[in-house]
Design an enzyme around this catalytic site. Sequence first.
Site, PDB file in Angstrom:
ATOM      1  N   LYS A   1      -3.443   4.805   1.198  1.00  0.00           N
ATOM      2  CA  LYS A   1      -4.048   5.891   1.972  1.00  0.00           C
ATOM      3  C   LYS A   1      -5.210   5.428   2.852  1.00  0.00           C
ATOM      4  O   LYS A   1      -5.479   5.999   3.897  1.00  0.00           O
ATOM      5  CB  LYS A   1      -4.532   7.006   1.037  1.00  0.00           C
ATOM      6  CG  LYS A   1      -3.412   7.746   0.304  1.00  0.00           C
ATOM      7  CD  LYS A   1      -2.620   8.629   1.248  1.00  0.00           C
ATOM      8  CE  LYS A   1      -1.593   9.495   0.491  1.00  0.00           C
ATOM      9  NZ  LYS A   1      -0.682  10.192   1.430  1.00  0.00           N
TER      10      LYS A   1
ATOM     11  N   GLU B   1      -6.985  17.347   2.872  1.00  0.00           N
ATOM     12  CA  GLU B   1      -6.304  17.919   1.724  1.00  0.00           C
ATOM     13  C   GLU B   1      -5.975  16.783   0.775  1.00  0.00           C
ATOM     14  O   GLU B   1      -5.883  15.630   1.203  1.00  0.00           O
ATOM     15  CB  GLU B   1      -5.007  18.606   2.171  1.00  0.00           C
ATOM     16  CG  GLU B   1      -3.799  17.678   2.349  1.00  0.00           C
ATOM     17  CD  GLU B   1      -3.967  16.664   3.476  1.00  0.00           C
ATOM     18  OE1 GLU B   1      -4.799  16.903   4.362  1.00  0.00           O
ATOM     19  OE2 GLU B   1      -3.261  15.630   3.454  1.00  0.00           O
TER      20      GLU B   1
ATOM     21  N   SER C   1       2.671   1.493  -3.726  1.00  0.00           N
ATOM     22  CA  SER C   1       1.735   2.231  -2.872  1.00  0.00           C
ATOM     23  C   SER C   1       0.408   2.575  -3.536  1.00  0.00           C
ATOM     24  O   SER C   1      -0.583   2.788  -2.844  1.00  0.00           O
ATOM     25  CB  SER C   1       2.411   3.508  -2.380  1.00  0.00           C
ATOM     26  OG  SER C   1       2.903   4.252  -3.483  1.00  0.00           O
TER      27      SER C   1
END
Lengths: 267, 398
Positions: free
Chosen positions: B91, B113, B380
């Site tokens: 991210k 969010e 990830s």
Amino acid sequence: MATTLDQVFAQTKAENRAALIAYIPAGFPTIEGCKKAIKALVDGGVDAIEIGFPYSDPVMDGPIIQAAAEQSLAHGTGAADVFSALKCATDAGVAAVVMTYWNPIERYGVDEFAKSIADNGGSGVITPDLTIEESDRWIAATNNNGISPIYVVAPSTNDSRLGKVTDHCSGFIYAASLMGVTGTRTSISSGASDLVARIRKVSELPIAVGLGVSNHVQAREVAGYADGVIVGSAFIKCLLEADTEEDGLRAITELAQDLAKGVREGR
Amino acid sequence: MTTSESTILGHFGQYGGRFVPEALIGALEELEAAHISALKDPIFQAELAQLHQTYTGRPSILTEAKRFAEYAGGARILLKREDLNHTGSHKINNVLGQALLTKRMGKKRIIAETGAGQHGVASATAAALMGLECVVYMGEEDTRRQSLNVARMKILGAEVVPVTTGSRTLKDAINEAMRDWVTNVETTHYLLGTVAGPHPFPTMVRDFHKIIGQEAKIQVQELVGRLPDAVLACVGGGSNAIGIFHDFIADASVRLIGLEAGGDGVETGRHAATITGGTAGVLHGTRSYVLQDENGQTVESHSISAGLDYPGVGPEHAYLHDIGRAEYRAITDAQAMHAFSLLSKTEGIIPAIETAHALAGAIQVGNELGPDAVLLLNLSGRGDKDVQTAAEYFGIKL
């Protein structure tokens, strides 16, 4: 071809006043209660009604309309209930449109949705999250069925875009009074009259102002410069806060009467 | 070869586009212009590259999972270690890019969010680094599932707003963030965390993540001397998957496989496998696949993984699916948790539960293709945040 809504704006113009437009979600507080609320609004003197299609993800709506939509969806309100509420309003003698987020239209079928609006006497559809760039099929469908595509513009909409959006519009232009979501506000922002003045330069269509209007004073103020005054959350609040449905319906009629006076005192 | 480059107004075939209130159009146009100019600006690119090198920890390494591979048909399994990035997931790639764009646009406040909390933590981190105010919207249900990440965000100086509407998960957090944005758009950038939402988000977020695939393509070829047979990644909104897929789209021999959250099983209706079990529709400003009912109402999704628990998916994935360039499979909670445990025990790497879906996919695909196959998998995120959920699942007393 002129819709019933076009006739309403022609008449209010002749009377040198603004039209009073009320918003109520289909199926709220119940399927039958909504129809009673429509009658209460008509009894109170509203000129037109927007029937809301309750939606699971209402990003343009504040807590009051969210709560109403949630309550309505909890007992399974669907497209058929929206159209029957629309018919209830048009049968009661007022102009009526549907206000809905785009996905329920796409899911129902774009042409079919426009046809059902027309079949139930509706004059148009307000689509707050449909941009003109995504509108080709919708414009064709509304044209084919003789109903008005109504778009919402905001204080942040620049002049060149205002021209483009209003070119796609018929019926009226929905001017959002402020940057924000639906709900009652203590005062109407000065951005609303500025926006209406900017729209006048690019369009001859009637302009109705919504977002935040909840009382007589605000209605009178907005009626001073706009062709229509839209009130939603304040009516819904009447029903949400009432102890009984009867009390709520009475409050709706009284608020509508009060606002109806306001839209006649603005000029 | 068809590529998925977005064409006019951010469309990917019939998907993508902009379905938003007119109030947001100005901000989206401003963002698109900032993104396009930043792409061409060597100073911006150098600043981002420098941050990735000295802050994120890029390039992320490639780890071969040899013991895990024994359970995956003996195929070679190469893990792209995005879990080793600062803040523990991919991210950060997007967040640093968008935070720099926020400064470029002269805005001082970001909102975000978050589902699992990974994007929220990354956003709070970037805000701290760059001196921006940060508000993170998080479904109340997710604040409970991911309480560790809530604490991390607060320590980093962000305000965390629990969202109590709807299903109280990621979908509702996005609704609330969009309401904030409509209201405060002049001062605020909405730092959307995935490749969904209105244009330019799907394209822009992808551009910030495609470094994953670019690095991995070189690393895999250095290690095995050829392209991989398949690239695998988990798909919620789809940002880590697009990030690793994108540089391989033009390589027709490379299968691209997205693993969606199958929850209790797609056939039960309790899942978050949007492409596998959804239909075309509009949600959160973009047309893509959506979990919806016959009235176009969004259906609540279900997954043990908060980060995949979303009833929509990025429009580029919908397009890659429809043109047959990528394939999407559903992995159940049970399959994901098995893979979670297996990677932990065979490789000493605790993956995020999101990522465990991709690992479960690797077990399937490895067994299908056999020992000659080379699979590249986007690891990830790391699983620290999931320890409580995993402990509950496996009956480990805390």
